[in-house]
Design a protein around this motif. Structure first.
Motif, short mmCIF file in Angstrom:
data_model
loop_
_atom_site.label_atom_id
_atom_site.label_comp_id
_atom_site.label_asym_id
_atom_site.label_seq_id
_atom_site.Cartn_x
_atom_site.Cartn_y
_atom_site.Cartn_z
N THR A 79 0.84 -1.19 0.00
CA THR A 79 0.00 0.00 0.00
C THR A 79 0.87 1.25 0.00
O THR A 79 2.07 1.17 0.31
N ILE A 80 0.28 2.39 -0.33
CA ILE A 80 1.04 3.63 -0.30
C ILE A 80 1.26 4.13 1.12
O ILE A 80 2.08 5.01 1.35
N GLY A 81 0.50 3.61 2.07
CA GLY A 81 0.77 3.91 3.47
C GLY A 81 -0.11 4.97 4.11
O GLY A 81 0.05 5.24 5.31
N ASP A 82 -1.04 5.57 3.36
CA ASP A 82 -1.93 6.53 4.01
C ASP A 82 -3.19 5.82 4.51
O ASP A 82 -3.60 4.80 3.98
N TYR A 83 -3.81 6.34 5.54
CA TYR A 83 -5.04 5.82 6.12
C TYR A 83 -4.97 4.32 6.41
O TYR A 83 -5.86 3.55 6.01
N PRO A 84 -3.94 3.86 7.13
CA PRO A 84 -3.82 2.41 7.38
C PRO A 84 -4.97 1.86 8.22
O PRO A 84 -5.37 0.70 8.02
N ASP A 120 0.92 0.77 14.33
CA ASP A 120 2.31 0.97 14.71
C ASP A 120 3.09 1.31 13.44
O ASP A 120 3.34 0.44 12.61
N GLU A 121 3.46 2.58 13.29
CA GLU A 121 4.12 3.02 12.07
C GLU A 121 5.49 2.38 11.90
O GLU A 121 5.89 2.04 10.78
N GLU A 122 6.19 2.18 12.99
CA GLU A 122 7.53 1.59 12.90
C GLU A 122 7.47 0.13 12.45
O GLU A 122 8.25 -0.30 11.60
#
Length: 295
Positions: free
Chosen positions: A59-64, A90-92
């Motif tokens: 995914t592009i990583g927005d709105y997970p 958890d972004e990390e």
């Protein structure tokens, strides 16, 4: 970012200038000259339902959080009636954990998983059609003038596609207003983000239109119907099974929307042609978008 006047309708709009979503890459053009372009980022996101790992999506990583919720909803692993206690990102670790008050039947669902023609999180479960039993979509009338207005606004919305390409867009609309515009490397991801937003916002699909840049496949139709959205429209074309399912569940299906043109293959009785197509300008190349392609 400065938006065009049409952006006033959006609750969520693309953010093509976000440094997290694209990366500048240097290459050479057809003449051998150095050139720098923006390319879309692609990163893994692992979705957990309670203590069980379900899937890793690219995914592009927005709105997970919306993506995780929408994926689980559209796969029938949770329902709108479930008590979701939390959605933790958890972004990390690039992990989202969706926690429900009681255990679900996700283990059984995993046994029935199959691959589909879609890209990224293009998975569907063997009993997804069963989830449409008893679904009654409202007989929402859709005006051709609204379809033309939506296409005009959406095609002129600043987006990652126009910035970098290699991406799909899906927009939740009401009449002639685009409301929530999601993009991702897979069209299914974009739809799932909208489903997750609808769940958290407690937004009904009864009076909504789903617009997508991708193909009108069986899974896209199933997801749209499961979300309670009675109209699905696209710049792209159809698959035969997508059309068949749309006709079975009473979903209005409109594709190949380019300038003055479109084709309705389901729900003709709910389509109100209230404007002369000759009055609609043809689409300029400046605002052209992908109509199909891969994914």
């Amino acid at each position: 970012m400065t938006y065009a006047p049409d952006m006033a309708d959006y609750i969520i709009a693309p953010d093509p200038m976000s440094p997290r979503l694209t990366r500048a890459v240097v290459g050479t053009d057809q003449f051998g000259n150095a050139t720098e372009i923006s390319v879309v980022e692609e990163r893994p996101l692992t979705i957990y339902l309670n203590s069980r790992e379900i899937v890793t999506a690219m995914t592009i990583g927005d709105y997970p959080e919306y993506l995780a919720l929408g994926f689980l909803l559209n796969q029938g692993m949770i329902t709108a009636a479930d008590d979701v206690m939390g959605v933790d990102y958890d972004e990390e670790l690039e992990v989202v954990v969706v926690r429900t008050a009681i255990e679900t039947n996700h283990e059984e669902k995993l046994k029935k998983k199959t691959r589909t023609s879609g890209c990224a999180v293009g998975t569907v479960f063997g009993d997804m059609m069963d989830g449409l039993q008893g679904v009654t979509l409202p007989k929402l009338q859709v005006r051709s003038s609204d379809l033309y207005a939506l296409a005009h606004k959406i095609n002129r919305t600043p987006s990652l596609y126009l910035e970098a390409g290699a991406i799909h867009g899906t927009v939740l609309c009401q009449a002639d207003r685009p409301l929530v515009y999601m993009e991702d490397v897979g069209r299914h991801n974009a739809v799932d983000k909208i489903a997750g937003w609808m769940f958290q916002a407690r937004e009904s699909g009864d009076n909504k239109i789903m617009y997508t840049t991708g193909r009108l496949t069986s899974e896209m139709v199933i997801k749209c119907a499961a979300m309670g959205i009675p109209v699905l429209a696209s710049r792209s074309g159809f698959t035969a099974w997508g059309v068949e399912i749309a006709q079975q569940v009473g979903l209005t299906l409109i594709g190949r929307m380019r300038g003055q043109r479109f084709v309705c293959l389901s729900g003709e009785d709910r389509l109100v042609r209230d404007v002369d197509p000759a009055s609609i300008p043809e689409e300029g190349r400046k605002h052209g978008r992908k109509g199909g392609g891969r994914g």
